[in-house]
Every structure is written in C-alpha cells, then in structure tokens.
Design a protein around this motif. Structure first.
Motif, PDB file in Angstrom:
ATOM      1  N   PRO A  32      -1.644  -5.932   7.503  1.00 36.71           N
ATOM      2  CA  PRO A  32      -1.386  -4.823   8.427  1.00 36.71           C
ATOM      3  C   PRO A  32      -2.662  -4.040   8.748  1.00 36.71           C
ATOM      4  N   VAL A  33      -2.642  -3.357   9.866  1.00 32.77           N
ATOM      5  CA  VAL A  33      -3.783  -2.531  10.269  1.00 32.77           C
ATOM      6  C   VAL A  33      -4.080  -1.514   9.182  1.00 32.77           C
ATOM      7  N   GLU A  34      -3.026  -0.873   8.668  1.00 33.37           N
ATOM      8  CA  GLU A  34      -3.179   0.029   7.527  1.00 33.37           C
ATOM      9  C   GLU A  34      -3.259  -0.853   6.284  1.00 33.37           C
ATOM     10  N   ASN A  35      -4.454  -1.024   5.770  1.00 31.67           N
ATOM     11  CA  ASN A  35      -4.689  -2.054   4.756  1.00 31.67           C
ATOM     12  C   ASN A  35      -4.473  -1.567   3.329  1.00 31.67           C
ATOM     13  N   ARG A  36      -3.692  -0.529   3.139  1.00 32.18           N
ATOM     14  CA  ARG A  36      -3.402  -0.050   1.791  1.00 32.18           C
ATOM     15  C   ARG A  36      -1.906  -0.219   1.523  1.00 32.18           C
ATOM     16  N   PRO A  37      -1.560  -1.045   0.564  1.00 31.03           N
ATOM     17  CA  PRO A  37      -0.133  -1.287   0.281  1.00 31.03           C
ATOM     18  C   PRO A  37       0.622  -0.056  -0.182  1.00 31.03           C
ATOM     19  N   PHE A  38      -0.104   0.904  -0.767  1.00 30.25           N
ATOM     20  CA  PHE A  38       0.566   2.115  -1.237  1.00 30.25           C
ATOM     21  C   PHE A  38      -0.343   3.319  -1.028  1.00 30.25           C
ATOM     22  N   ILE A  78       8.531  -5.903  -8.655  1.00 30.25           N
ATOM     23  CA  ILE A  78       8.518  -4.439  -8.753  1.00 30.25           C
ATOM     24  C   ILE A  78       9.231  -4.061 -10.050  1.00 30.25           C
ATOM     25  N   PRO A  79       8.490  -3.786 -11.108  1.00 29.44           N
ATOM     26  CA  PRO A  79       9.065  -3.672 -12.460  1.00 29.44           C
ATOM     27  C   PRO A  79      10.122  -2.591 -12.630  1.00 29.44           C
ATOM     28  N   ASN A  83      14.702   5.651  -7.670  1.00 30.45           N
ATOM     29  CA  ASN A  83      13.658   4.752  -7.157  1.00 30.45           C
ATOM     30  C   ASN A  83      13.093   5.249  -5.835  1.00 30.45           C
ATOM     31  N   CYS A  84      13.975   5.758  -4.981  1.00 32.19           N
ATOM     32  CA  CYS A  84      13.577   6.081  -3.608  1.00 32.19           C
ATOM     33  C   CYS A  84      12.934   7.451  -3.455  1.00 32.19           C
ATOM     34  N   TYR A  85      13.282   8.397  -4.328  1.00 34.38           N
ATOM     35  CA  TYR A  85      12.798   9.770  -4.149  1.00 34.38           C
ATOM     36  C   TYR A  85      12.228  10.338  -5.453  1.00 34.38           C
ATOM     37  N   PRO A  86      11.219   9.694  -6.018  1.00 39.45           N
ATOM     38  CA  PRO A  86      10.685  10.150  -7.308  1.00 39.45           C
ATOM     39  C   PRO A  86      10.087  11.554  -7.254  1.00 39.45           C
ATOM     40  N   VAL A  87       9.464  11.901  -6.143  1.00 42.28           N
ATOM     41  CA  VAL A  87       8.815  13.203  -6.051  1.00 42.28           C
ATOM     42  C   VAL A  87       9.850  14.324  -6.058  1.00 42.28           C
ATOM     43  N   ILE A  88      10.970  14.118  -5.360  1.00 40.11           N
ATOM     44  CA  ILE A  88      12.016  15.143  -5.334  1.00 40.11           C
ATOM     45  C   ILE A  88      12.559  15.385  -6.739  1.00 40.11           C
ATOM     46  N   PHE A  89      12.832  14.311  -7.475  1.00 39.33           N
ATOM     47  CA  PHE A  89      13.327  14.466  -8.846  1.00 39.33           C
ATOM     48  C   PHE A  89      12.286  15.149  -9.726  1.00 39.33           C
ATOM     49  N   ALA A  90      11.014  14.822  -9.514  1.00 43.23           N
ATOM     50  CA  ALA A  90       9.958  15.444 -10.307  1.00 43.23           C
ATOM     51  C   ALA A  90       9.835  16.931  -9.997  1.00 43.23           C
ATOM     52  N   ASN A 141       9.337   4.699   2.440  1.00 43.81           N
ATOM     53  CA  ASN A 141       8.160   5.431   1.983  1.00 43.81           C
ATOM     54  C   ASN A 141       8.132   5.659   0.479  1.00 43.81           C
ATOM     55  N   SER A 142       9.117   5.149  -0.226  1.00 46.72           N
ATOM     56  CA  SER A 142       9.113   5.222  -1.682  1.00 46.72           C
ATOM     57  C   SER A 142       8.056   4.267  -2.220  1.00 46.72           C
ATOM     58  N   PRO A 143       7.718   4.349  -3.500  1.00 49.13           N
ATOM     59  CA  PRO A 143       6.725   3.405  -4.041  1.00 49.13           C
ATOM     60  C   PRO A 143       7.104   1.947  -3.787  1.00 49.13           C
ATOM     61  N   GLY A 144       8.330   1.571  -4.118  1.00 51.04           N
ATOM     62  CA  GLY A 144       8.764   0.202  -3.870  1.00 51.04           C
ATOM     63  C   GLY A 144       8.911  -0.105  -2.399  1.00 51.04           C
ATOM     64  N   GLY A 145       9.359   0.863  -1.617  1.00 48.01           N
ATOM     65  CA  GLY A 145       9.516   0.669  -0.180  1.00 48.01           C
ATOM     66  C   GLY A 145       8.192   0.423   0.515  1.00 48.01           C
TER      67      GLY A 145
END
Length: 375
Positions: free
Chosen positions: A101-107, A343-344, A34-41, A355-359
């Motif tokens: 938040p100031v950064e208005n993008r959730p992901f 978070i499915p 869940n936390c490091y999808p890019v590393i596994f990919a 910084n993960s998708p769910g995080g």
C-alpha cells in the motif's frame, strides 16, 4: 471498595486478550476488547485515577489498575512487533514483486483514534434467479477510473445466516483504493447445503463477467474474500472452480478442514459447531462423511491453486486456529504461494474495527496481497 471491585471486574475483562472466551457472550465482549483497546484503557485509567475519593485499598487498586491498562494496551505493542516483519515476510511468501500500500506502515498508533470515514454506497444488483427468489449482490464501484480488478466477498454466519451487508467497511476501503467489490448473498443452510454456496459464487462471477463493460471490471482479475463460513466457501470456490481469472483468495479465520474440525468441536458454551456443520452438510460426520470431505478446501489444494492469504487470531473460539495451521502446511507442501498473518491476541471477528491493532494489520495485508496478485 467500589473502585477496587470495578477494577477487579475490568481486570478480568482484560484477560480476554490472553485467554479464550469461555462463553458466547464473553466472546462478543472479547471482540470489543480486541477492537477498542484504547477505550478500555482510558476507562480503566479514569477509575484508577481517583474518581472515587477516600477509597480503601487505594494502593491495591492503583497497582491493579496499572496492570489492567497494560494488558488492554498489550495488543498495541504486539501489533508494532508484528508490523516490523510483515513486509519482509510477505516478500518472502509472495515474491520480490509484492506491491504494498501507499501507506507503507502496517500499524500506526494514531489510527487507533481515527473514525472510518471512507463510505461508499453500493448498488444492489440481482446476479442470479432461482424458482421463487433472487440472489443479489452489493456492488462497490472502484473510485479509480478504467477497467479494474474485482473482489468477490462472501459473508460469514455459520452458513445459515448473515448477508451481504455484513462488515461493509473493508468493502468501501478496497473500492476507495481502486478495486471493484461485489459482496454477495448466497443460498443458506439448512434448506441449501454444500456445494450450493460455491455454485452461487460461480454464478456471481459469471454475472460480473457478462456485465464487465458496464461495471468497469477487468475480467481476468478476480479475488475471492471470505470470513468464517464465508471463507470456507471462498476457499472451496477458489480451489475447485478452475477459473484462471481467480488470481487469489483471502481467508479470514475460515474452517479449511471440515473433517478435522468436526473431530475437534468448539466449546459448546460458545457455539454448537457440530450442529452448525451438520445443518450445512446434511447430517453428522458419522452419517455423511463424504460430505465433510467434499466441503473441505484443504482436500482440493493442488500446485495449481491460486495464491492464498490466511488471516487468523490465535484466541479464536469459533473456528479453531488449527484450521489455518493445516491449510498453510498443505499449501506449503504443494508449493502454492501464500502468506499467513498470525494475530496472537485476536478472537473471531477481530476485524470489526479496521483501525484496531488487528484491523490495521489485516487490512494492510489484504491490500498488499490483492495488489500483488492482480498487478
């Protein structure tokens, strides 16, 4: 052949994005997935790309590798999909005056490669004393000057372990964006049982109130935040302490209905949930049913309950997703403002990496919720 075997193994690991982890060790692996999808990919891509030359079953391995990469990265696409509607859903749930938040993008995809570099060293303070021992909290002072709201964080650990040092990254982040954060220790089971932790939350708030000038705390604006067992404590405190200064509560995958939870135990290969509950509540449900009712936050929801943020992964194998379904329904019945971030693909502890998708999604929702209820 070696490449194909490795790809089969890593393919099976990728399926933790779609299926519940069947054992405790595989749950821990699911947290990493869940936390490091890019590393596994990336690892999968390296194996697929031909690091092993002259391999048999070349095309079978290539196809399996591509499928596995897609599965590992599927939370990224799903996070984009959830992010499209997060703001609108929070406005509907919390009102038109929701503050984002100031950064208005959730992901954001770029954040997947970012290292958490916001680190605030907390001050350790004694907030209450019992015969023979003290209870301490870690205080993360807001990086914004002046009197600021305070977030009281209650750690997880099955009510019998864990401490205030648990998952400090969100504490630092919240202090960085302008909130004081008090991560507390509390009395643990089986020596201490419900409602001891709730009493400790009350003692912590009293201490923070008494020292508000020194700590730059706005005493009219507290938010409780808990994870897992700590979320049960935070919810119960928010709904029973009757403190108007508690403006909201954040529930990360907490057991909200202890009676229902006992009737539907976790997979014993993952956790002995009934045993955990019995240690916290002084016995089995059959022996002390009143203790299970008294520790169920859902039983204390009234129209006067503070706004609530629920965050839960559907693949949670420690605390059933149904707890949040039941809590959301009870809040809705009582007209209590609340937002449920679903978070499915996520399991218990998915927010280990902010910084993960769910995080990213949960951090955005948490900041927006706290902004809104303390404005």
């Amino acid at each position: 052949m070696i490449r194909l075997v490795l790809l089969i193994i890593i393919f099976l690991i990728s399926l933790l994005n779609f299926f519940d982890a069947p054992t405790n060790k595989l749950w821990l692996l699911a947290v990493l997935v869940n936390c490091y999808p890019v590393i596994f990919a990336v690892v999968t891509a390296l194996i697929t790309s031909g690091a092993f030359i002259k391999q048999r079953f070349k095309w079978a391995g290539n196809i399996l590798g591509i499928i596995t990469i897609a599965i590992f990265l599927s939370p990224v696409l799903r996070a984009y999909d959830i992010a499209k509607t997060t703001r609108a859903e929070m406005v509907t749930a919390l009102g038109e005056t929701a503050v984002f938040p100031v950064e208005n993008r959730p992901f954001m995809f770029s954040k997947l490669f970012k290292v958490n570099n916001v680190k605030i060293n907390p001050e350790t303070l004694t907030y209450t004393t019992y015969p023979g021992f003290e209870l301490k909290l870690d205080y993360y002072a807001s990086e914004l000057s002046g009197s600021r709201p305070c977030v009281v964080v209650v750690h997880g650990g099955s009510w019998s372990s864990g401490d205030s040092k648990q998952l400090p990254e969100l504490n630092s982040y919240l202090a960085h964006v302008g909130y004081n954060v008090a991560a507390i220790n509390y009395r643990l089971a089986p020596v201490y049982q419900n409602p001891a932790p709730v009493q400790d939350v009350k003692a912590a708030i009293n201490y923070l109130n008494k020292n508000a000038v020194k700590l730059n705390i706005d005493t009219g604006k507290f938010v409780l935040l808990g994870r897992s067992a700590g979320a049960q404590v935070a919810l119960l405190a928010a709904y029973t302490l009757n403190k108007p200064a508690i403006k909201g509560v954040v529930d990360f995958y907490g057991p909200a209905d202890m009676v229902w939870g006992y009737s539907l135990p976790a997979n014993p290969w993952v956790m002995d949930s009934r045993g955990v509950m019995a240690k916290y509540l002084g016995g089995t449900f059959e022996k002390v049913p009143q203790n299970y009712t008294a520790s169920s936050p859902i039983e204390f929801v009234t129209p006067q309950a503070p706004p609530t943020l629920i965050i839960h992964g559907k693949k949670d194998v420690l605390v059933a997703y149904g707890h949040s379904e039941r809590l959301s329904a009870k809040l809705r019945q009582n007209g209590v403002k609340h937002y449920w971030l679903k978070i499915p693909w996520a399991t218990h502890g998915f927010d280990f990496n902010l910084n993960s998708p769910g995080g990213q999604l949960s951090t955005y929702a948490t900041e927006a919720f706290i902004n809104t209820v303390t404005k």
